[in-house]
Design an enzyme around this catalytic site. Structure first.
Site, PDB file in Angstrom:
ATOM      1  N   TYR A 154     -10.459   2.173   6.468  1.00  0.00           N
ATOM      2  CA  TYR A 154      -9.451   1.865   5.438  1.00  0.00           C
ATOM      3  C   TYR A 154      -9.973   0.780   4.497  1.00  0.00           C
ATOM      4  CZ  TYR A 154      -4.868   0.861   3.426  1.00  0.00           C
ATOM      5  OH  TYR A 154      -3.813   0.700   2.576  1.00  0.00           O
ATOM      6  N   ARG A 204       0.036   8.639   5.354  1.00  0.00           N
ATOM      7  CA  ARG A 204      -0.076   8.440   6.796  1.00  0.00           C
ATOM      8  C   ARG A 204       0.878   9.404   7.502  1.00  0.00           C
ATOM      9  NH1 ARG A 204      -2.759   3.873   8.224  1.00  0.00           N
ATOM     10  NH2 ARG A 204      -2.872   2.072   6.803  1.00  0.00           N
ATOM     11  N   SER A 214       0.781  -1.241   0.000  1.00  0.00           N
ATOM     12  CA  SER A 214       0.000   0.000   0.000  1.00  0.00           C
ATOM     13  C   SER A 214       0.808   1.283   0.000  1.00  0.00           C
ATOM     14  CB  SER A 214      -0.953   0.012   1.192  1.00  0.00           C
ATOM     15  OG  SER A 214      -1.958  -0.936   0.965  1.00  0.00           O
ATOM     16  N   ASN A 227      -8.962  -1.040   0.536  1.00  0.00           N
ATOM     17  CA  ASN A 227      -8.262  -1.103  -0.752  1.00  0.00           C
ATOM     18  C   ASN A 227      -9.169  -0.671  -1.895  1.00  0.00           C
ATOM     19  OD1 ASN A 227      -5.536  -2.282  -0.258  1.00  0.00           O
ATOM     20  ND2 ASN A 227      -6.768  -3.871   0.712  1.00  0.00           N
TER      21      ASN A 227
HETATM   22  C1  LIG Z   1      -3.858  -1.479   6.187  1.00  0.00           C
HETATM   23  C2  LIG Z   1      -2.895  -2.580   5.755  1.00  0.00           C
HETATM   24  C3  LIG Z   1      -2.259  -3.269   6.952  1.00  0.00           C
HETATM   25  S1  LIG Z   1      -3.760  -3.767   4.731  1.00  0.00           S
HETATM   26  C4  LIG Z   1      -3.596  -2.838   3.269  1.00  0.00           C
HETATM   27  C5  LIG Z   1      -2.909  -3.473   2.074  1.00  0.00           C
HETATM   28  N1  LIG Z   1      -2.666  -4.870   2.090  1.00  0.00           N
HETATM   29  C6  LIG Z   1      -3.660  -5.753   1.946  1.00  0.00           C
HETATM   30  O1  LIG Z   1      -4.829  -5.430   1.855  1.00  0.00           O
HETATM   31  C7  LIG Z   1      -3.242  -7.208   1.976  1.00  0.00           C
HETATM   32  C8  LIG Z   1      -4.148  -7.978   2.893  1.00  0.00           C
HETATM   33  C9  LIG Z   1      -3.781  -9.441   2.986  1.00  0.00           C
HETATM   34  C10 LIG Z   1      -2.346  -9.662   3.226  1.00  0.00           C
HETATM   35  C11 LIG Z   1      -2.045 -10.999   3.886  1.00  0.00           C
HETATM   36  N2  LIG Z   1      -2.874 -11.262   5.057  1.00  0.00           N
HETATM   37  C12 LIG Z   1      -3.865 -12.185   5.060  1.00  0.00           C
HETATM   38  O2  LIG Z   1      -4.144 -12.847   4.103  1.00  0.00           O
HETATM   39  C13 LIG Z   1      -4.610 -12.323   6.364  1.00  0.00           C
HETATM   40  N3  LIG Z   1      -5.647 -13.340   6.268  1.00  0.00           N
HETATM   41  C14 LIG Z   1      -0.587 -10.936   4.317  1.00  0.00           C
HETATM   42  O3  LIG Z   1      -0.348 -10.629   5.508  1.00  0.00           O
HETATM   43  O4  LIG Z   1       0.271 -11.110   3.448  1.00  0.00           O
HETATM   44  C15 LIG Z   1      -1.720  -2.670   2.445  1.00  0.00           C
HETATM   45  O5  LIG Z   1      -0.588  -2.741   2.126  1.00  0.00           O
HETATM   46  N4  LIG Z   1      -2.375  -2.032   3.481  1.00  0.00           N
HETATM   47  C16 LIG Z   1      -1.807  -2.055   4.791  1.00  0.00           C
HETATM   48  C17 LIG Z   1      -1.298  -0.650   5.177  1.00  0.00           C
HETATM   49  O6  LIG Z   1      -1.778   0.322   4.581  1.00  0.00           O
HETATM   50  O7  LIG Z   1      -0.453  -0.618   6.072  1.00  0.00           O
END
Ligand SMILES: CC1(C)S[C@@H]2[C@H](NC(=O)CCCC[C@H](NC(=O)C[NH3+])C(=O)[O-])C(=O)N2[C@H]1C(=O)[O-]
Length: 351
Positions: A159, A287, A62, A161
């Site tokens: 938040y 952020r 992100s 995506n």
């Molecule tokens: C808000 C967050 C944390 S999540 C959002 C985006 N990443 C995602 O939406 C990935 C979600 C799944 C990732 C996966 N997790 C799972 O599958 C859990 N079941 C993993 O950990 O690899 C990003 O990047 N943002 C971060 C941000 O902005 O910091």
């Protein structure tokens, strides 16, 4: 600048803690005026045992949202998009609520449900089912609008995506130009970000890179090598590849006014607190974090299968830090890695 000297010892301690928590390796690069600190630990590849080094590229997740925001804000400055117009004025297919504005999307206040909640409810099966898939923006948006919204437009920060997938579709619909071209011509080339790319839907990473390792929900099982994927599930919300030097240059250039005019930068940096103690805020695709030594830093975090990233800079751009650990689905590693911010900007040891 008046900041304390970065603590290399503390960065190393944080990276060692991240590895103790399950990360194969970690890297941190701090650019502080004429000084550069390069700190790496562990492995970039657990099969070959190749050492991590700060010159390796990785998926930034992100952190991509700030790049998308820069493109959008340049179009605002060019008079082609009005932040407070309904997003539906610029979309090929309307969102369910005409009251959602472009600004709501950029500040995660649209209420649109995040389709990844369902897509990745089971981490590895979810990842394996999409890692080689190519989605259209509309397919991802339709997955979201099949669900109730989190809140009325503008009523709360939630938040999602989905917001930045809509923004990618919006920018392409308004300009007729693909996001890859916008990133390249408006950001990568002007800043000479030689190690930053947007190659969706190509699954491989070129050059020198760190492999990424996804932890399974059953944590007793081995890590899954998640390096190769299209990241089509994210695109303008998370598919950029970069390295620490380029991200540091991107964020310091952003806050120094080299990417968007002053008015648009002020809009991006107008922060709204998003956590209880007010130390974490969100502006427009950006952020901020208030650190223990009173410094507020601006940037973005990233979580994509196999990679956690923190990329932040001071308000004057004089000190920037990017830190990455090559694992994910491991909340404690993500939290621990955040300790590099205190080490880099306050010179303090992790708690
Ligand atoms: C808000 C967050 C944390 S999540 C959002 C985006 N990443 C995602 O939406 C990935 C979600 C799944 C990732 C996966 N997790 C799972 O599958 C859990 N079941 C993993 O950990 O690899 C990003 O990047 N943002 C971060 C941000 O902005 O910091």
């Amino acid at each position: 600048s008046s900041l304390p000297t970065p603590s290399v010892t503390s960065v190393l301690a944080v990276q060692k803690q991240a590895m103790a928590g399950g990360a194969p390796g970690a890297l941190t690069r701090i650019d502080a005026g004429s000084s550069t600190y390069r700190i790496s630990s562990g492995q970039a590849d657990t099969a070959t045992h190749a050492a991590m080094d700060t010159g390796r590229r990785f998926r930034v997740g992100s952190v991509s949202k700030t790049f998308t925001t820069v493109v959008l804000m340049q179009l605002v400055a060019e008079g082609r998009i009005d932040l407070d117009a309904p997003a539906n004025a610029y979309l090929p297919k309307p969102l369910p609520d005409d009251r959602i504005t472009v600004r709501h999307l950029l500040s995660h206040r649209s209420g649109l449900w995040d389709y990844t909640n369902e897509m990745f409810s089971s981490t590895v099966p979810g990842f394996e089912s999409v890692r080689n898939k190519v989605f259209t923006y509309q397919e991802l948006i339709d997955r979201s609008t099949a669900h109730q919204v989190n809140n009325e437009p503008g009523a709360a920060y939630s938040y999602s995506n989905t917001n930045f997938v809509v923004l990618g579709q919006l920018i392409e619909h308004v300009t007729g130009v693909p996001m890859a071209t916008h990133y390249q011509q408006r950001i990568f080339e002007p800043l000479d970000l030689k190690h930053t790319s947007y190659v969706h839907p190509q699954t491989t990473i070129s050059g020198s890179y760190a492999r990424g390792y996804l932890r399974q929900d059953d944590t007793t099982l081995p890590l899954v090598d998640s390096t190769e994927q299209t990241v089509s599930w994210a695109q303008s919300a998370g598919a950029i590849i970069s390295d620490a030097a380029d991200l540091n240059r991107f964020f310091s250039s952003l806050v120094s006014g080299r990417l968007v005019p002053k008015a648009q930068l002020q809009d991006m940096m107008r922060m709204v607190p998003v956590n209880a103690d007010g130390t974490q805020s969100y502006g427009l695709g950006l952020r901020s974090r208030k650190l223990s030594c009173g410094v507020t830093v601006y940037g973005h975090t990233g979580t994509v299968q196999g990679y956690y990233t923190y990329a932040f800079t001071t308000a004057d751009g004089k000190r920037s830090m990017t830190s990455m650990a090559n694992t994910s689905n491991n909340g404690s590693v993500n939290t621990v890695l955040g300790g590099t911010l205190e080490a880099a900007f306050c010179g303090t040891a992790p708690a």
